[in-house]
Design a protein around this motif. Sequence first.
Motif, PDB file in Angstrom:
ATOM      1  N   ALA A 119       0.831  -1.214   0.000  1.00 59.73           N
ATOM      2  CA  ALA A 119       0.000   0.000   0.000  1.00 59.73           C
ATOM      3  C   ALA A 119       0.862   1.259   0.000  1.00 59.73           C
ATOM      4  CB  ALA A 119      -0.925  -0.012   1.205  1.00 59.73           C
ATOM      5  N   GLY A 120       2.071   1.175   0.504  1.00 56.02           N
ATOM      6  CA  GLY A 120       2.966   2.327   0.495  1.00 56.02           C
ATOM      7  C   GLY A 120       3.298   2.804  -0.911  1.00 56.02           C
ATOM      8  N   LEU A 121       3.151   1.912  -1.866  1.00 61.21           N
ATOM      9  CA  LEU A 121       3.407   2.290  -3.255  1.00 61.21           C
ATOM     10  C   LEU A 121       2.345   3.247  -3.805  1.00 61.21           C
ATOM     11  CD1 LEU A 121       4.573  -1.191  -4.607  1.00 61.21           C
ATOM     12  CD2 LEU A 121       5.993   0.806  -4.094  1.00 61.21           C
ATOM     13  N   MET A 122       1.234   3.362  -3.083  1.00 62.85           N
ATOM     14  CA  MET A 122       0.197   4.322  -3.494  1.00 62.85           C
ATOM     15  C   MET A 122       0.726   5.757  -3.416  1.00 62.85           C
ATOM     16  SD  MET A 122      -2.469   2.832  -4.627  1.00 62.85           S
ATOM     17  CE  MET A 122      -3.780   4.017  -4.545  1.00 62.85           C
ATOM     18  N   ILE A 123       1.789   5.962  -2.652  1.00 70.72           N
ATOM     19  CA  ILE A 123       2.398   7.291  -2.569  1.00 70.72           C
ATOM     20  C   ILE A 123       2.963   7.676  -3.946  1.00 70.72           C
ATOM     21  CG2 ILE A 123       4.264   8.624  -1.484  1.00 70.72           C
ATOM     22  CD1 ILE A 123       3.890   6.718   0.962  1.00 70.72           C
ATOM     23  N   ILE A 124       3.580   6.715  -4.608  1.00 72.12           N
ATOM     24  CA  ILE A 124       4.111   6.950  -5.950  1.00 72.12           C
ATOM     25  C   ILE A 124       2.978   7.227  -6.926  1.00 72.12           C
ATOM     26  CG2 ILE A 124       5.354   5.862  -7.868  1.00 72.12           C
ATOM     27  CD1 ILE A 124       6.927   4.296  -5.728  1.00 72.12           C
ATOM     28  N   GLY A 127       1.655  10.832  -6.495  1.00 68.48           N
ATOM     29  CA  GLY A 127       2.479  11.852  -7.136  1.00 68.48           C
ATOM     30  C   GLY A 127       2.270  11.904  -8.640  1.00 68.48           C
ATOM     31  N   GLN A 128       2.162  10.744  -9.254  1.00 68.51           N
ATOM     32  CA  GLN A 128       1.951  10.710 -10.707  1.00 68.51           C
ATOM     33  C   GLN A 128       0.551  11.178 -11.087  1.00 68.51           C
ATOM     34  OE1 GLN A 128       3.425   7.055 -12.707  1.00 68.51           O
ATOM     35  NE2 GLN A 128       4.142   6.531 -10.659  1.00 68.51           N
ATOM     36  N   GLN A 164       0.612  10.284   0.953  1.00 70.42           N
ATOM     37  CA  GLN A 164       0.121  10.521  -0.401  1.00 70.42           C
ATOM     38  C   GLN A 164      -0.091  12.018  -0.632  1.00 70.42           C
ATOM     39  OE1 GLN A 164      -3.435   8.248  -1.095  1.00 70.42           O
ATOM     40  NE2 GLN A 164      -2.406   6.285  -0.731  1.00 70.42           N
ATOM     41  N   SER A 165      -0.659  12.686   0.360  1.00 68.39           N
ATOM     42  CA  SER A 165      -0.893  14.137   0.247  1.00 68.39           C
ATOM     43  C   SER A 165       0.426  14.881   0.115  1.00 68.39           C
ATOM     44  CB  SER A 165      -1.660  14.655   1.464  1.00 68.39           C
ATOM     45  OG  SER A 165      -2.909  14.050   1.554  1.00 68.39           O
ATOM     46  N   PHE A 166       1.399  14.481   0.912  1.00 68.42           N
ATOM     47  CA  PHE A 166       2.718  15.117   0.826  1.00 68.42           C
ATOM     48  C   PHE A 166       3.312  14.950  -0.573  1.00 68.42           C
ATOM     49  CE2 PHE A 166       7.354  14.782   1.125  1.00 68.42           C
ATOM     50  CZ  PHE A 166       7.651  16.063   1.560  1.00 68.42           C
ATOM     51  N   ALA A 167       3.266  13.728  -1.090  1.00 71.46           N
ATOM     52  CA  ALA A 167       3.804  13.479  -2.432  1.00 71.46           C
ATOM     53  C   ALA A 167       3.032  14.266  -3.480  1.00 71.46           C
ATOM     54  CB  ALA A 167       3.756  11.981  -2.749  1.00 71.46           C
ATOM     55  N   ALA A 168       1.705  14.265  -3.353  1.00 78.37           N
ATOM     56  CA  ALA A 168       0.875  14.976  -4.329  1.00 78.37           C
ATOM     57  C   ALA A 168       1.148  16.479  -4.289  1.00 78.37           C
ATOM     58  CB  ALA A 168      -0.602  14.694  -4.055  1.00 78.37           C
TER      59      ALA A 168
END
Length: 195
Positions: A51-56, A59-60, A105-109
């Motif tokens: 689920a941590g890959l949802m951060i990537i 961002g995309q 996710q918010s941070f990456a976005a």
Amino acid sequence: GVAALLAMLAAYLGAGAPRRTPRPQLERVLVIAQALAVLLASECLRDGGPAGLMIIVAGQAIAMWPVRQAIAGLAAANLVLLALWLQGIDATSALLSLVSLASFQSFAALTVHYATSAETARQQLAHTHAELLATQRLLEDSARSGERLRLSRELHDVAGHKLTALKLNLRLLERDPVLAARDEVRVAANLADEL
């Protein structure tokens, strides 16, 4: 689960691969494929790690879609992830994990959104700068043309009239029998004609 993780990696590499001609539709499909692969890996492995890959993905997604659409898509993916987690852990733990994941996710976005906005602003600034340079060149050319026109008018109006008056006076002097024989009057008349 491992196959889903490998599929996620392949989709990630495909979405980020440099292309001669951009293909945003393909890249968007590959980001959706990444999200689905992460959800499938989470279901198959029954582990919170994938689920941590949802951060990537977050961002995309922010870089490729309008912000509202990206947020809606991420919210839907996170709700599916929450449903998967609720099958194996209690609701409190699932919600806490989801809040933590959503924060990353918010941070990456936001990071990608601000980077994209800065790049867009830089491109607009470069375009505006180029337009200003072109305008400056046009103004310089216009100023030169105006100066040429002013000089041309001045030569025509001032020097031209004075030269005509000089030639008329020299013709009067040439008619005078005493001065007509002098070379200076003839040379002055020839110079005036040449001018």
